[in-house]
Design a protein around this motif. Structure first.
Motif, PDB file in Angstrom:
ATOM      1  N   MET A   8       0.862  -1.184   0.000  1.00  0.00           N
ATOM      2  CA  MET A   8       0.000   0.000   0.000  1.00  0.00           C
ATOM      3  C   MET A   8       0.896   1.230   0.000  1.00  0.00           C
ATOM      4  O   MET A   8       1.645   1.456   0.949  1.00  0.00           O
ATOM      5  N   LEU A   9       0.853   1.986  -1.084  1.00  0.00           N
ATOM      6  CA  LEU A   9       1.636   3.220  -1.189  1.00  0.00           C
ATOM      7  C   LEU A   9       0.749   4.412  -0.853  1.00  0.00           C
ATOM      8  O   LEU A   9      -0.426   4.431  -1.208  1.00  0.00           O
ATOM      9  N   GLN A  10       1.322   5.399  -0.176  1.00  0.00           N
ATOM     10  CA  GLN A  10       0.623   6.633   0.179  1.00  0.00           C
ATOM     11  C   GLN A  10       1.412   7.806  -0.370  1.00  0.00           C
ATOM     12  O   GLN A  10       2.640   7.798  -0.331  1.00  0.00           O
ATOM     13  N   ARG A  11       0.712   8.820  -0.872  1.00  0.00           N
ATOM     14  CA  ARG A  11       1.379  10.018  -1.363  1.00  0.00           C
ATOM     15  C   ARG A  11       0.603  11.263  -0.960  1.00  0.00           C
ATOM     16  O   ARG A  11      -0.570  11.192  -0.617  1.00  0.00           O
ATOM     17  N   TRP A  17       4.325   8.638  -7.814  1.00  0.00           N
ATOM     18  CA  TRP A  17       4.475   7.415  -7.030  1.00  0.00           C
ATOM     19  C   TRP A  17       5.938   7.009  -6.943  1.00  0.00           C
ATOM     20  O   TRP A  17       6.356   6.386  -5.980  1.00  0.00           O
ATOM     21  N   PRO A  41       7.457   7.651  -2.726  1.00  0.00           N
ATOM     22  CA  PRO A  41       6.627   6.729  -1.943  1.00  0.00           C
ATOM     23  C   PRO A  41       6.922   5.255  -2.240  1.00  0.00           C
ATOM     24  O   PRO A  41       6.752   4.399  -1.381  1.00  0.00           O
ATOM     25  N   GLN A  45       9.389   0.069  -0.736  1.00  0.00           N
ATOM     26  CA  GLN A  45       8.172  -0.733  -0.824  1.00  0.00           C
ATOM     27  C   GLN A  45       8.198  -1.639  -2.057  1.00  0.00           C
ATOM     28  O   GLN A  45       7.756  -2.772  -2.006  1.00  0.00           O
ATOM     29  N   SER A  77      -4.671   9.276  -3.422  1.00  0.00           N
ATOM     30  CA  SER A  77      -3.563   9.386  -2.474  1.00  0.00           C
ATOM     31  C   SER A  77      -3.065   8.038  -1.969  1.00  0.00           C
ATOM     32  O   SER A  77      -2.075   7.972  -1.260  1.00  0.00           O
ATOM     33  N   SER A  78      -3.765   6.940  -2.303  1.00  0.00           N
ATOM     34  CA  SER A  78      -3.284   5.620  -1.900  1.00  0.00           C
ATOM     35  C   SER A  78      -3.423   4.638  -3.059  1.00  0.00           C
ATOM     36  O   SER A  78      -4.379   4.697  -3.828  1.00  0.00           O
ATOM     37  N   GLN A  80      -2.965   0.488  -3.968  1.00  0.00           N
ATOM     38  CA  GLN A  80      -2.781  -0.884  -3.506  1.00  0.00           C
ATOM     39  C   GLN A  80      -2.299  -1.734  -4.679  1.00  0.00           C
ATOM     40  O   GLN A  80      -2.935  -1.774  -5.725  1.00  0.00           O
TER      41      GLN A  80
END
Length: 108
Positions: A8-11, A17, A41, A45, A77-78, A80
């Protein structure tokens, strides 16, 4: 090879990204991570060579490169991602020991 897992990336805002995508159904290649940008981000990951199995609820196997890019771009903003560690992930930290005995460049 490692088991598939979810990342799960968040920005913040429209921050990139931080990874470059390669492959897709139209290229007859599985979608995978080509490059990671430092400080992004994605750093820490994702890893170069990771295979993308899914983007959100979409199976990546069925996606063209452009469709995958659009899903990633429109993620908000996220983001998956279902990931399978790439084959080269096991060898990413291997470094040669001792002097290098050959070079791909010929000296004249």
């Amino acid at each position: 090879m490692a088991a598939p897992h979810t990342v799960m990336l968040q920005r913040r805002g429209h921050e990139p990204w931080g990874f470059r995508l390669q492959g897709g159904r139209d290229f007859r290649m599985e979608l995978s991570v080509k490059k990671i940008m430092p400080g992004s981000p994605a750093e820490g990951q994702l890893h170069q060579g990771d295979v993308i199995m899914s983007i959100g609820q979409h199976r990546a196997h069925d996606l063209t490169h452009m469709q995958a890019q659009q899903l990633i771009k429109n993620a908000g903003s996220s983001l998956q991602l279902g990931i399978q560690a790439g084959a080269n992930a096991d060898f990413a930290n291997i470094k040669p020991k001792g002097p290098i005995k050959f070079s791909p460049w010929r000296q004249r």
